[in-house]
Design a protein around this motif. Structure first.
Motif, PDB file in Angstrom:
ATOM      1  N   ARG A 142       1.758   1.535  -3.633  1.00  0.00           N
ATOM      2  CA  ARG A 142       0.616   2.028  -4.420  1.00  0.00           C
ATOM      3  C   ARG A 142       0.384   3.517  -4.161  1.00  0.00           C
ATOM      4  NH1 ARG A 142      -3.717   0.565  -7.351  1.00  0.00           N
ATOM      5  NH2 ARG A 142      -5.713   1.634  -6.966  1.00  0.00           N
ATOM      6  N   HIS A 179       0.617   5.191  -7.648  1.00  0.00           N
ATOM      7  CA  HIS A 179      -0.712   5.422  -8.197  1.00  0.00           C
ATOM      8  C   HIS A 179      -1.300   6.775  -7.782  1.00  0.00           C
ATOM      9  CE1 HIS A 179      -4.613   4.310  -9.850  1.00  0.00           C
ATOM     10  NE2 HIS A 179      -5.189   4.713  -8.707  1.00  0.00           N
ATOM     11  N   LYS A 207       0.814  -1.211   0.000  1.00  0.00           N
ATOM     12  CA  LYS A 207       0.000   0.000   0.000  1.00  0.00           C
ATOM     13  C   LYS A 207       0.850   1.265   0.000  1.00  0.00           C
ATOM     14  CE  LYS A 207      -3.985  -2.317   1.974  1.00  0.00           C
ATOM     15  NZ  LYS A 207      -4.974  -2.401   3.070  1.00  0.00           N
TER      16      LYS A 207
END
Length: 422
Positions: A190, A194, A187
């Protein structure tokens, strides 16, 4: 208990027993009104896809940074200095990210098993940053934080536009996003790739930190051998990657894993010794057998065969003891090696020197252990109350060992008896 055990082992031990020798307090109110009109609306992504992502306009308070003097800031979870993320064409501005990771209150801290601590998440953000100076990562206390699904931490990311050489000029906030339930390296990766749109995150650094965190989890679950295997992979990757990877922390964790493996070996060793002592006849029993054989010559052969059979069983049990003790000392040697190397990577980290002292003491290197404890005290004098009694115990143990050697006990038998009785 120690002296009788020494006598027993010295009598049973064959000659040539093999074995290794040896985290300022400034208030910050987050509100959409702080964003410039041209800025993007804050995004609140949900990393889990379970609807747990939401707006969280609560104030935060930064926790104080650790004191300076550490060789590798990434290793102790201190944010790197601000730097350029993307420069404009005129070269007069730079963009930096401030990342705030929630710090649980003291009454809830570390109560839930499997929750990655704030310091570890800060390590991950620093390690996965495209360069050592890309992010400023902070531990922060978020007040009035609402309930969220999952056990992970709350993270706020703010992108700022800063003038070059701005000094005390306030940094202009461009965009912000809040992320909930950040509980893994996946995470963190990400979030960077992202949501923060970093395109050059090192995949090897991600793999290294993933192995490191998984090793920490295995160690917490009481599986030191699996943890060591994962730490081996993490360290091999860290040696070939940029310096912001937490090599010192990996070494210290691996040393702890070896100490836990050694503790398991010691438990088994004590079981073997107890089993052996139960098979060795007492002096009074031997006297009765001798008198019986002398009074009844016809039974002497049977008594002798029984004692000979018991002797073979005892020798087999002693070989098990010798093997397990070798495995115990082998684990301690690895712990010492990693902890000493950690003091070289983190020369100003008192915990590294403290760990090295603990490992050396387990290996009965008591004088050297006190030298490392003393260095830890020089770095962090607050450890005095903790270490004063430990160092005195080391001195007393060294005196006992010196007297035992002077009395004729060999080093191998003495170490075995002390390791069992400790």
């Amino acid at each position: 208990m120690t002296l009788p055990l020494l006598l027993l082992l010295s009598c049973l031990a064959p000659r040539g027993l093999a074995g290794p020798s040896s985290a300022g307090a400034a208030a910050f109110a987050y509100s959409p009104s702080l964003l410039p009109k041209t800025a993007l609306t804050p995004r609140f992504p949900d990393l889990n896809g379970d609807g747990s992502g939401r707006r969280c306009h609560q104030p935060l308070q930064l926790l104080p940074r650790r004191r300076r003097g550490y060789e590798s800031r990434a290793d102790i979870g201190v944010a790197a200095a601000s730097a350029t993320d993307a420069s404009s064409s005129d070269g007069l501005t730079e963009y930096v990210w401030d990342v705030y990771v929630s710090q649980p209150s003291s009454k809830h801290k570390d109560k839930e098993k499997g929750v990655i601590p704030t310091s570890s998440l800060i390590q991950a953000f620093n390690a996965l940053a495209p360069s050592p100076n890309t992010l400023r990562v902070h531990a922060a206390s978020f007040q009035k934080q609402g309930k969220q699904k999952g056990k992970g931490q709350f993270v706020r990311c703010i992108k700022r536009k800063k003038s070059v050489g701005g000094g005390d000029v306030d940094e202009e906030m461009l965009t912000a996003l809040d992320i909930v339930n950040v509980d893994s390296v996946d995470k963190v990766y990400r979030t960077l790739t992202h949501h923060m749109k970093f395109e050059n995150v090192n995949p090897k650094a991600y793999e290294c930190m993933k192995c490191f965190f998984e090793g920490n989890q295995r160690l917490e679950e009481g599986e030191p051998s699996q943890a060591i295997s994962l730490y081996d992979q993490a360290f091999d990757l860290a040696e070939k990657q940029p310096s912001q990877l937490p090599k010192g922390s990996i070494l210290m964790k691996r040393a702890r894993a070896y100490l836990k493996r050694a503790a398991k070996h010691r438990t088994i060793l004590r079981m073997h010794v107890k089993d052996l002592t139960e098979t060795v006849p007492s002096a009074s029993t031997m006297k009765v057998l001798y008198q019986t054989a002398a009074s009844h010559p016809s039974l002497s052969s049977t008594i002798f065969q029984r004692l000979a059979g018991d002797s073979k069983v005892q020798q087999a049990k002693f070989r098990q003891i010798r093997y397990r003790h070798d495995m115990l000392e082998f684990a301690w040697l690895h712990a010492v090696q990693d902890s000493l190397q950690a003091t070289q990577v983190l020369p100003q980290n008192a915990q590294a020197w403290l760990l090295a002292g603990e490992c050396l003491a387990e290996l009965r290197k008591l004088k050297e252990s006190n030298q490392y404890y003393q260095r830890a005290l020089e770095i962090d004098p607050s450890m005095e109350m903790e270490l004063k009694g430990v160092m005195e115990k080391n001195r007393a143990s060294q005196e006992f060992m010196d007297k035992a050697r002077a009395s004729g006990f060999s080093g191998d038998t003495l170490r075995l008896a002390l390791d069992v009785a400790a």
